[in-house]
Design an enzyme around this catalytic site. Sequence first.
Site, PDB file in Angstrom:
ATOM      1  N   TYR A  30      31.264  30.398  47.128  1.00 37.65           N
ATOM      2  CA  TYR A  30      29.873  29.952  46.969  1.00 37.65           C
ATOM      3  C   TYR A  30      28.875  31.014  47.430  1.00 37.65           C
ATOM      4  O   TYR A  30      27.792  31.127  46.868  1.00 37.65           O
ATOM      5  CB  TYR A  30      29.616  28.689  47.811  1.00 37.65           C
ATOM      6  CG  TYR A  30      29.978  27.396  47.139  1.00 37.65           C
ATOM      7  CD1 TYR A  30      31.287  27.131  46.751  1.00 37.65           C
ATOM      8  CD2 TYR A  30      29.020  26.413  46.922  1.00 37.65           C
ATOM      9  CE1 TYR A  30      31.624  25.935  46.154  1.00 37.65           C
ATOM     10  CE2 TYR A  30      29.350  25.211  46.330  1.00 37.65           C
ATOM     11  CZ  TYR A  30      30.649  24.977  45.948  1.00 37.65           C
ATOM     12  OH  TYR A  30      30.977  23.789  45.358  1.00 37.65           O
ATOM     13  N   LYS A  65      45.322  27.913  48.736  1.00 40.16           N
ATOM     14  CA  LYS A  65      46.064  28.438  47.583  1.00 40.16           C
ATOM     15  C   LYS A  65      46.688  29.765  48.028  1.00 40.16           C
ATOM     16  O   LYS A  65      46.470  30.831  47.443  1.00 40.16           O
ATOM     17  CB  LYS A  65      45.096  28.611  46.395  1.00 40.16           C
ATOM     18  CG  LYS A  65      45.735  28.968  45.086  1.00 40.16           C
ATOM     19  CD  LYS A  65      46.534  27.849  44.422  1.00 40.16           C
ATOM     20  CE  LYS A  65      47.256  28.348  43.203  1.00 40.16           C
ATOM     21  NZ  LYS A  65      48.206  27.381  42.642  1.00 40.16           N
ATOM     22  N   ASP A  74      46.660  22.656  44.253  1.00 40.90           N
ATOM     23  CA  ASP A  74      47.099  21.947  43.037  1.00 40.90           C
ATOM     24  C   ASP A  74      47.992  20.761  43.398  1.00 40.90           C
ATOM     25  O   ASP A  74      47.852  19.654  42.865  1.00 40.90           O
ATOM     26  CB  ASP A  74      47.784  22.908  42.039  1.00 40.90           C
ATOM     27  CG  ASP A  74      48.777  23.876  42.683  1.00 40.90           C
ATOM     28  OD1 ASP A  74      48.877  23.904  43.929  1.00 40.90           O
ATOM     29  OD2 ASP A  74      49.454  24.606  41.930  1.00 40.90           O
ATOM     30  N   ASP A  98      34.919  20.659  47.561  1.00 44.92           N
ATOM     31  CA  ASP A  98      33.973  20.094  46.588  1.00 44.92           C
ATOM     32  C   ASP A  98      34.737  19.302  45.534  1.00 44.92           C
ATOM     33  O   ASP A  98      34.409  18.150  45.232  1.00 44.92           O
ATOM     34  CB  ASP A  98      33.181  21.239  45.940  1.00 44.92           C
ATOM     35  CG  ASP A  98      32.204  20.750  44.892  1.00 44.92           C
ATOM     36  OD1 ASP A  98      31.498  19.758  45.150  1.00 44.92           O
ATOM     37  OD2 ASP A  98      32.145  21.352  43.804  1.00 44.92           O
ATOM     38  N   ASP A 148      35.217  14.823  45.104  1.00 44.38           N
ATOM     39  CA  ASP A 148      34.864  14.017  43.916  1.00 44.38           C
ATOM     40  C   ASP A 148      36.082  13.229  43.440  1.00 44.38           C
ATOM     41  O   ASP A 148      35.976  12.062  43.053  1.00 44.38           O
ATOM     42  CB  ASP A 148      34.365  14.919  42.769  1.00 44.38           C
ATOM     43  CG  ASP A 148      32.848  15.092  42.758  1.00 44.38           C
ATOM     44  OD1 ASP A 148      32.232  15.070  43.852  1.00 44.38           O
ATOM     45  OD2 ASP A 148      32.269  15.250  41.659  1.00 44.38           O
TER      46      ASP A 148
END
Length: 350
Positions: free
Chosen positions: A136, A186, A218, A242, A246
Amino acid sequence: MALIAILAGDGIGPEVTTQARRVLDALGLDHQFEDGLVGGAAYRALGHPLPPQTLELAHRADAILFGAVGDPEMDGLERTLRPEQAILGLRKALGLFANLRPATMFPGLEDASALRPEVARSIDMVIVRELTGDVYFGDKGRGHTKMGLREGHDMMRYDEAEVARIARVGFEMAKRRKKILTSVDKANVLETSQLWREIVNEVALDYPEVKLTHMYVDNAAMQLVRNPGAFDVVVTGNLFGDILSDQASMCVGSIGMLPSASLNEWTGTCGLYEPIHGSAPDIAGQGKANPCAAILSAAMLLRHSLSDEASAQRIEAAVIAAIGSGARTPDLGGSHSTTAMGDAVLAALQ
Ligand SMILES: NC(=O)c1ccc[n+]([C@@H]2O[C@H](COP(=O)([O-])OP(=O)(O)OC[C@H]3O[C@@H](n4cnc5c(N)ncnc54)[C@H](O)[C@@H]3O)[C@@H](O)[C@H]2O)c1
Ligand SMILES: CC(C)[C@H](C(=O)O)[C@@H](O)C(=O)O
Ligand SMILES: [Mg+2]
């Protein structure tokens, strides 16, 4: 007397924040409120999504209740002027590196979950998302390759201090809950994640009572729908947090149910509180938005920034009772308007 800044923003931001404010008012506490312009609304009025007077209010306030920013009409603006820069700018300016996103299945909402009720029933987790670093905030830009092809880049980066402080928040949170921490990264591909994993392991030495597991993002996305009840606290970077939050929201019924706290330290003095959802242009202005995430964000504000646990619990109990009484906005399969949902929470406030 505390000063609470209300930055309602765009789209459904003002609609849901109005309901949160009604609930705060009904508590009869001695707090002062001050409204500020932010996002697309601020750009329209003052030419910038985060004008100096809003930033000044944010610094002066004891806590910030934030709605949402984002306006499809402004998607073409240069990045620094887009509404979303307001929330990114506030997080950075106030040093709000720790984002707590609790996802809890409220009794009676199992039918609204995207998962089977027996899978959804046991969800009670908190995502601890790092909020001021990662891809970001790294160097970003556009250019051309030697072949003349257009290219874009965004640098993913963390330093060890940034990882250690968010890891500590994760461990402290886990220590107070079921003592299970899942660090999501990751590391099989990304160097940033390899550093993340090393640092989390180092911090873990200070928390022998917490069971730490590392999980690739994942796999975490898959486990979140396979067996979400197995998660207690998840600590992860800005981008992965983020996305996973959701996803977690639909596991407990709706994105309209998930509040958040953005803190500048674990025992946060300064804090910004907002639903995890955005400005929802597709339903803005129609009275369809679920205000529960905003109302629950107000509860988090009282808990974390104003040390008022009793009032926080009053609000949370009222939301649970309103849901229990059958109040449902359309996202939860009902027909309550935003205001009617606010009314139901107010009616349930003890
Ligand atoms: N913190 C923030 O201010 C924030 C967060 C996310 C997205 N955004 C911005 O919001 C804009 C819209 O983004 P998006 O559509 O990807 O995400 P969104 O969260 O605004 O909406 C996604 C979907 O969820 C629904 N939804 C969201 N909140 C709801 C609520 N309270 N009740 C019922 N339904 C709800 C929307 O109607 C939409 O179908 C974009 O400009 C984006 O950048 C801002
Ligand atoms: C609007 C956007 C910058 C923001 C983010 O990506 O952090 C949003 O999606 C969120 O979850 O708060
Ligand atoms: Mg988001």
